[in-house]
Design a protein around this motif. Structure first.
Motif, short mmCIF file in Angstrom:
data_model
loop_
_atom_site.label_atom_id
_atom_site.label_comp_id
_atom_site.label_asym_id
_atom_site.label_seq_id
_atom_site.Cartn_x
_atom_site.Cartn_y
_atom_site.Cartn_z
N LYS A 1 0.82 -1.21 0.00
CA LYS A 1 0.00 0.00 0.00
C LYS A 1 0.85 1.26 0.00
N SER A 2 0.38 2.29 -0.68
CA SER A 2 1.12 3.56 -0.80
C SER A 2 0.82 4.49 0.37
N ILE A 3 -0.42 4.51 0.80
CA ILE A 3 -0.83 5.40 1.90
C ILE A 3 -1.76 4.62 2.82
N GLU A 4 -1.59 4.80 4.11
CA GLU A 4 -2.57 4.27 5.06
C GLU A 4 -3.05 5.38 5.97
N VAL A 5 -4.36 5.56 6.01
CA VAL A 5 -4.99 6.52 6.92
C VAL A 5 -5.67 5.71 8.02
N ARG A 6 -5.28 5.94 9.27
CA ARG A 6 -5.84 5.22 10.41
C ARG A 6 -6.87 6.13 11.11
N LEU A 7 -8.10 5.68 11.16
CA LEU A 7 -9.17 6.43 11.82
C LEU A 7 -9.39 5.89 13.23
N SER A 8 -9.65 6.78 14.17
CA SER A 8 -9.96 6.36 15.53
C SER A 8 -10.91 7.36 16.17
#
Length: 258
Positions: free
Chosen positions: A153-160
């Motif tokens: 994966k190129s980008i990972e956005v982690r939501l919390s």
């Protein structure tokens, strides 16, 4: 896009699709959770009539459908919702309780290696929604799909979730969500964070983000509950201000100043 349950992963994916469609980009939604809801998608601006929707029982079938669609459709967007719900045929054919070790990860590993050149050649963005869970052995938060997916994966956005809820009078209408970049091959923004306002039923509030940016830069000022711009009164209270920002003409004027 990763995170625990109910943090807005699907909602953010729908926002991405809606904005891509506004630019005339073909979109495919691969629903492995069988949780697709037309009315909610439309409320976020998705043109469901123009959207290709794929729902297959087994992981092999839906991953094959994604690959075939990607080979035939250039300059497009695919959303896979979600990796954690992929069900390998081998696992489905086992009796309840029998284990298949690494079946899902093996499938995803082959899939991402096959898809990476296809996505690059055909100029396609693949958005993968993924669950976060606690690895009992290591004690760390991890995602489904194995290490190959993490690598590719190129980008990972982690939501919390945050502790802050959004209220209208005494009624809870949403919650603030923290978005953090945990991987980025495309820019030097790893570990950057921002806070998003998730309004139940309508998704992430673009109006709230616009207002926050305008306040930070002093384009809009606030005295008490009254908002001003260029010395003129705009609205009284956050709710009225968000309603004003829904006006496309006013929003465009504000974006130009930002």
């Amino acid at each position: 896009i990763s995170g625990k349950f109910s943090v807005g992963k699907t909602t953010l994916g729908l926002h991405i699709v809606a904005n891509a469609q506004k630019k005339g980009i073909p979109c495919l939604w691969a629903d492995t959770e069988f949780a697709w809801e037309n009315r909610y998608a439309r409320s976020l601006g998705v043109d469901t009539d123009a959207l290709d929707l794929s729902q297959e029982e087994f992981a092999e079938d839906i991953l094959q459908a994604i690959e075939e669609w990607a080979r035939d459709t250039k300059n497009s967007l695919i959303v896979l919702d979600s990796v954690g719900a992929l069900l390998p045929r081998e696992q489905a054919e086992k009796a309840t309780g029998e284990r298949v070790i690494g079946g899902q990860a093996k499938l995803v590993s082959v899939f991402v290696r096959k898809m990476t050149p296809i996505l690059a050649i055909n100029n396609i963005a693949l958005v993968v929604l993924n669950h976060v869970f606690l690895d009992i052995m290591g004690g760390n938060l991890t995602t489904s799909g194995g290490w190959k997916l993490d690598y590719q994966k190129s980008i990972e956005v982690r939501l919390s979730k945050t502790k802050n809820v959004l209220k209208q009078s005494e009624t809870i209408i949403g919650r603030q969500i923290e978005a953090r970049i945990v991987k980025n091959k495309l820019a030097g923004s790893q570990e950057k964070e921002c806070t998003l306002n998730l309004i139940y039923g309508t998704g992430f509030s673009v109006e709230a983000d616009l207002l926050e940016g305008a306040l930070d830069k002093g384009i809009i000022t606030k005295k008490g509950a009254q908002f001003f711009m260029d010395g003129q009164k705009l609205a009284f209270g956050q709710t009225k201000m968000r309603e004003l920002l829904k006006d496309e003409t006013f929003a465009a004027k504000l974006k130009a100043k930002l």
